[in-house]
Design a protein around this motif. Structure first.
Motif, PDB file in Angstrom:
ATOM      1  N   HIS A   1       0.835  -1.211   0.000  1.00  0.00           N
ATOM      2  CA  HIS A   1       0.000   0.000   0.000  1.00  0.00           C
ATOM      3  C   HIS A   1       0.869   1.259   0.000  1.00  0.00           C
ATOM      4  O   HIS A   1       0.573   2.222  -0.709  1.00  0.00           O
TER       5      HIS A   1
ATOM      6  N   GLU B   1      -1.779   3.699  -5.351  1.00  0.00           N
ATOM      7  CA  GLU B   1      -2.866   3.739  -6.328  1.00  0.00           C
ATOM      8  C   GLU B   1      -3.438   2.350  -6.624  1.00  0.00           C
ATOM      9  O   GLU B   1      -4.499   2.219  -7.232  1.00  0.00           O
TER      10      GLU B   1
ATOM     11  N   LYS C   1      -5.147  -1.050  -5.538  1.00  0.00           N
ATOM     12  CA  LYS C   1      -6.040  -1.561  -4.491  1.00  0.00           C
ATOM     13  C   LYS C   1      -6.113  -3.085  -4.576  1.00  0.00           C
ATOM     14  O   LYS C   1      -5.776  -3.686  -5.582  1.00  0.00           O
TER      15      LYS C   1
ATOM     16  N   SER D   1      -5.054  -6.310   0.473  1.00  0.00           N
ATOM     17  CA  SER D   1      -5.224  -6.357   1.923  1.00  0.00           C
ATOM     18  C   SER D   1      -4.730  -7.713   2.425  1.00  0.00           C
ATOM     19  O   SER D   1      -4.482  -8.638   1.640  1.00  0.00           O
TER      20      SER D   1
END
Length: 97
Positions: A72, A77, A79, A82
């Motif tokens: 991250h 930019e 995504k 996670s």
């Protein structure tokens, strides 16, 4: 010009417009499908890298929070990386290796 000639020109123009619209839509669809296929391949590759590193280095899922945070920070930019998604990528690789 005669009315018939004008009408024929309008019909030919309308046909050209329709063919161009169809081709543009096909191109857009192809672009979306290509992008989706590349993202799936990327997720599989990331899952592969993570699984291989886990085996080679002997580390567990504790590295994933740091990796997620670093990705991250390095690529703000981008995504979708996670901790949960990284775990899903490893699962995806294991299921389809």
């Amino acid at each position: 010009m005669k009315k018939t000639a004008i009408k024929n020109q309008l019909i030919r123009y309308s046909d050209l417009l329709d063919k161009i619209k169809v081709r543009i839509r096909q191109g857009q669809t192809h672009a979306v499908l290509s992008a989706n296929a590349e993202m799936i391949h990327t997720y599989w590759d990331v899952g592969c890298m993570l699984c291989e590193r886990q085996v080679q280095a002997g580390w567990g899922s504790g590295v994933l929070p740091r990796l997620s945070r670093d990705l991250h920070n390095e690529l703000p930019e981008v995504k979708g990386f996670s901790v949960r998604n990284l775990k899903l990528m490893t699962q995806f690789y294991r299921e389809y290796s």
